[in-house]
Design an enzyme around this catalytic site. Structure first.
Site, short mmCIF file in Angstrom:
data_model
loop_
_atom_site.label_atom_id
_atom_site.label_comp_id
_atom_site.label_asym_id
_atom_site.label_seq_id
_atom_site.Cartn_x
_atom_site.Cartn_y
_atom_site.Cartn_z
N LEU A 326 0.82 -1.21 0.00
CA LEU A 326 0.00 0.00 0.00
C LEU A 326 0.85 1.27 0.00
O LEU A 326 0.38 2.33 -0.38
CB LEU A 326 -0.93 0.01 1.21
CG LEU A 326 -2.27 -0.71 1.04
CD1 LEU A 326 -2.99 -0.80 2.38
CD2 LEU A 326 -3.15 -0.01 0.02
N VAL A 452 -9.63 7.82 -1.64
CA VAL A 452 -9.06 6.50 -1.95
C VAL A 452 -7.89 6.16 -1.03
O VAL A 452 -7.35 7.01 -0.34
CB VAL A 452 -8.60 6.42 -3.42
CG1 VAL A 452 -9.77 6.66 -4.34
CG2 VAL A 452 -7.50 7.44 -3.72
N GLU A 453 -7.49 4.88 -1.05
CA GLU A 453 -6.39 4.36 -0.22
C GLU A 453 -6.64 4.63 1.27
O GLU A 453 -5.71 4.91 2.03
CB GLU A 453 -5.05 4.97 -0.65
CG GLU A 453 -4.64 4.68 -2.07
CD GLU A 453 -4.18 3.24 -2.28
OE1 GLU A 453 -4.22 2.47 -1.31
OE2 GLU A 453 -3.80 2.90 -3.39
N GLY A 454 -7.90 4.57 1.67
CA GLY A 454 -8.26 4.84 3.06
C GLY A 454 -8.75 6.27 3.20
O GLY A 454 -8.04 7.21 2.85
#
Length: 753
Positions: A326, A452-454
């Site tokens: 990630l 996005v990505e959390g």
């Protein structure tokens, strides 16, 4: 007095005799810690072990080594990377028309072909597999430059080069999987997407309900062991056009075909999208951006175990894979999008503010406008510094989960502030959509990066300090591991050794905090001299205060700290602003201490210091034990911290440097795509022309103000002609003024339909 001496002697005796210390101190503390410290779940344990620490652990310790920090090499691009940027990238930029892309909701076919044929999807793939094997620095720079012209194209390029099949295969794939898939991905024969997000699993990726059951079925004429998958995913970028699907799901083995464990954990597999049962669903419309984003689903889809990334050994290892990888998305791609947007805002707004006139003056001369413009430039410098430094960490083969979370959260949020200021200065021009509006597309795309990505809210409140508290602390993570892996009296010797080091570490920081508080941060000499010396001293002070408050919070709240999200977020903010300020200092040093950048450096550092100390104050003021909170506040900064943010002098200095120092303006906005963006080129040309005619404009304005007759019915060209007749300006100046005014009028004009 005698009682105090007696107590000191008793304490010294206890510490001196190890068996006595074990029973009186270490064992009770170990038992207390077992109750108080947060118990790590399996997924948290894997997340901690998958990532590592870097400069964040130094900042968390209370005594960062600045000389060691500056010993890291300046971020550089290789000759092949720079050549790609100067040639292939410039060609791509000239092909992009964001207005058309958004209208068609897709990249033009020639652009798709150019991306595939020129390796834009193969930045991270090794050369031996046909990839370009670019550094994270080059990857980030390329995406940022594309983002300054087309977010749709930037996202399209970004996804295959961040979290996706290629990244996972390179780290965890079997040799057969690598040799089969990586060449196809490098040439774009296979176009990838990665499906992680589901209906009830967004930021909480561990909550995915998609599953696979181990079973035996016939595949290609043979009965083989495999997984029968059912999934329903959404928000998957490139899903509508992907030919290979990376899929995350939970694996189960109810019949014990692989062993005695039933729930095997999160697993990742690679599946061709034309495989039987795979369904590519409808597209989403992400705020009218033109990149491909949609859904994918499948029901009872059988795949052989060989399709699991890492083969059979990779089953259940998916969470570790995802956490490790990630960092590419958080540390490279999303900061790059933020940097591209910030550079665009700095380049265009500094130009527009100079050529736009109100009340007979350039709006750049108004202090209210200068305040916003200085914030744009100062935060852009900080964004760029963090982008470069974080990418460098990844190039150093680090996987700093806390730092990449900081970069993702703060850079996307700072780019939102920068864009809002840019819109305020542009006024009506920024809200009329059309080809001449160079801000609107990036403005509407900012929430995508933030989501996005959390989601940013959870990144700030749960991740940064939530991971940082245990991962970056010199002792806590090791202490938790010993406590969780032993019974009450087991591992006492090892725990005692850690505890004594922990006590010493905390005691030193407590007394350093008092001394620095009494001296307002100047009680210890700075190790770096020069115009930024005072910032090193202030950051050392803030670092010590963070270390003390973190120990206090974990001692007082223990596992409850995970649920105190507001307190956790504020400590995370302190750590974040320490890191961001460190990046600014590092960039300033590695750029050769450019005098033209100094005001932007002052702005960024003043901003981060104020934000960091304010977050510390908010933590203390809201601490669950108010007496302890006020005590620590008086202890850490009895006379206040004095972090006031950028002064009016700094604000004026930033704006002056932008307009008077051409190289400084270029450095702070060099990622902005100017030449191949007609709208940006138009305002840039108007700005340069306006600057070259300022002297003549001033003559013309003075002549107009002293004239007794107001020529309200005269055009600008007529006034210039009259001024020539009155010998106020020369014929050459008149011609330059007319040409400059024509460019200025075009730059401030808006589109009509």
């Amino acid at each position: 007095m005698g009682i105090i001496v007696f107590i000191i002697v008793v304490v010294c005796v206890i510490f001196a005799f190890q068996p006595l210390r074990y029973r009186v101190i270490s064992l009770p503390v170990k038992r207390y810690f077992k109750r108080a410290l947060p118990k790590l779940t399996q997924t948290e344990q894997e997340a901690m072990e998958a990532g590592d620490t870097w400069w964040d652990s130094q900042l968390f310790s209370g005594h960062p080594n600045w000389h060691k920090w500056h010993q890291n090499d300046a971020p550089l691009l290789s000759d092949s990377e720079q050549d790609f940027i100067d040639n292939e990238l410039q060609t791509l930029l000239s092909m992009l028309d964001e207005q058309q892309i958004r209208h068609d909701k897709d990249l033009p076919e020639p652009v798709w072909n150019y991306l595939k044929e020129n390796g834009f999807f193969a930045f991270i793939i090794p050369k031996k597999y046909g990839g370009r094997e670019f550094s994270a620095q080059a990857n980030s720079t390329i995406v940022a430059k594309i983002a300054s012209k087309s977010l749709s194209a930037a996202v399209t390029v970004m996804v295959p080069n961040s979290l996706g099949p290629a990244e996972l295969l390179m780290h965890y794939g079997t040799p057969e999987q690598k040799s089969d898939w990586l060449p196809k991905l490098a040439t774009a024969e296979a176009l990838p997407c990665f499906a992680l997000t589901a209906l009830e699993a967004g930021s909480d990726a561990g909550a995915i309900s998609d599953y696979g059951v181990v079973c035996k079925k016939t595949f290609q004429g043979k009965k083989v062991l495999g997984l029968q998958l059912t999934w329903s995913k959404r928000y998957i970028t490139l899903a509508p056009v992907a030919t290979v699907l990376g899929l995350a799901f939970k694996a189960y083995d109810p019949d014990g075909l692989l062993g005695d464990k039933s729930a095997l954990g999160i697993t990742c597999a690679l599946i061709p999208t034309d495989h039987k049962g795979v369904k590519t669903g409808g597209r989403h419309n992400p705020l009218d951006q033109g990149f491909m984003n949609g859904t994918t689903e499948g029901k009872d889809v059988f795949i052989p175990l060989e399709w699991v990334i890492g083969g059979q050994a990779g089953i259940g290892k998916g969470w570790r894979m995802l956490v490790s990888c990630l960092s590419a998305g958080r540390g490279i791609s999303l900061p790059a999008l933020s940097a591209g947007t910030a550079h665009l805002c700095t380049r265009t707004t500094s130009a527009y503010a100079r050529v736009r006139e109100q009340f007979g003056l350039s709006i750049a001369d108004f202090e209210g406008v200068q305040e916003s413009l200085a914030r744009i430039a100062g935060l852009t410098y900080s964004i760029e510094a963090c982008r470069q430094t974080t990418a460098q960490a990844i190039d150093m083969k680090k996987s700093p989960a806390v730092i990449t979370a900081i970069a993702k959260y703060h850079l996307t949020e700072m780019s939102r502030l920068v864009m809002n200021d840019a819109l305020d200065i542009h006024g009506g021009k920024a809200i009329q959509k059309g080809p001449s509006n160079y801000l609107a597309n990036n403005y509407t795309g900012i929430p995508i990066s933030i989501t996005v990505e959390g989601a940013n809210i959870l990144t700030r409140s749960l991740m940064i300090f939530g991971q940082g508290a245990t991962r970056c602390h010199p002792f806590i993570f090791k202490e938790i591991q010993i406590i969780q892996n032993s019974q009450a009296d087991d591992g006492l010797r090892e725990f005692d050794k850690l505890l004594m080091s922990h006590i010493q570490h905390t005691a030193v920081n407590v007394f350093k905090a008092l001394w620095l508080g009494l001296t307002r941060g100047y009680g210890l000499p700075a190790t770096i001299s020069g115009p930024t010396q005072k910032y090193y001293q202030k950051l050392n002070w803030l670092s010590v205060c963070l270390a003390v408050c973190a120990d206090l919070a974990m001692l007082r709240l223990g596992g409850e700290l995970k649920r105190k999200e507001l307190l956790s977020a504020r400590l995370g903010d302190v750590l974040s602003h320490l890191y961001l300020a460190s990046c600014v200092l590092k960039k300033y040093e590695h750029d050769g201490r450019q005098q033209g950048d100094l005001n932007a450096v002052h702005y960024a550092l003043s901003h981060h210091l104020k934000a960091g100390f304010s977050a510390l104050d908010d933590f203390i003021d809201n601490f669950t034990n108010r007496f302890a909170g006020q005590l620590i506040k008086r202890w850490c900064h009895a006379f206040g911290h004095g972090a006031k943010g950028p002064s009016d002098k700094i604000i004026a200095g930033v704006c002056t440097a932008l307009w008077k120092d051409k190289s400084a303006r270029e450095r702070i906005s060099h990622l902005c795509c100017s030449e191949s963006n007609p709208a940006v080129a138009e305002v840039e040309q108007a700005y340069l022309s306006y600057k070259s005619t300022i002297a003549a404009r001033n003559k013309l304005k003075q002549w107009q103000s002293s004239y007794k007759v107001y020529y309200y019915d005269k055009s600008f060209a007529d006034l210039v002609s009259l001024a020539v007749s009155d010998q106020v300006i020369s014929q050459e100046e008149a011609q330059s003024l007319i040409e400059s005014e024509d460019l200025r009028q075009k730059a401030i004009a808006v589109d009509v339909f």
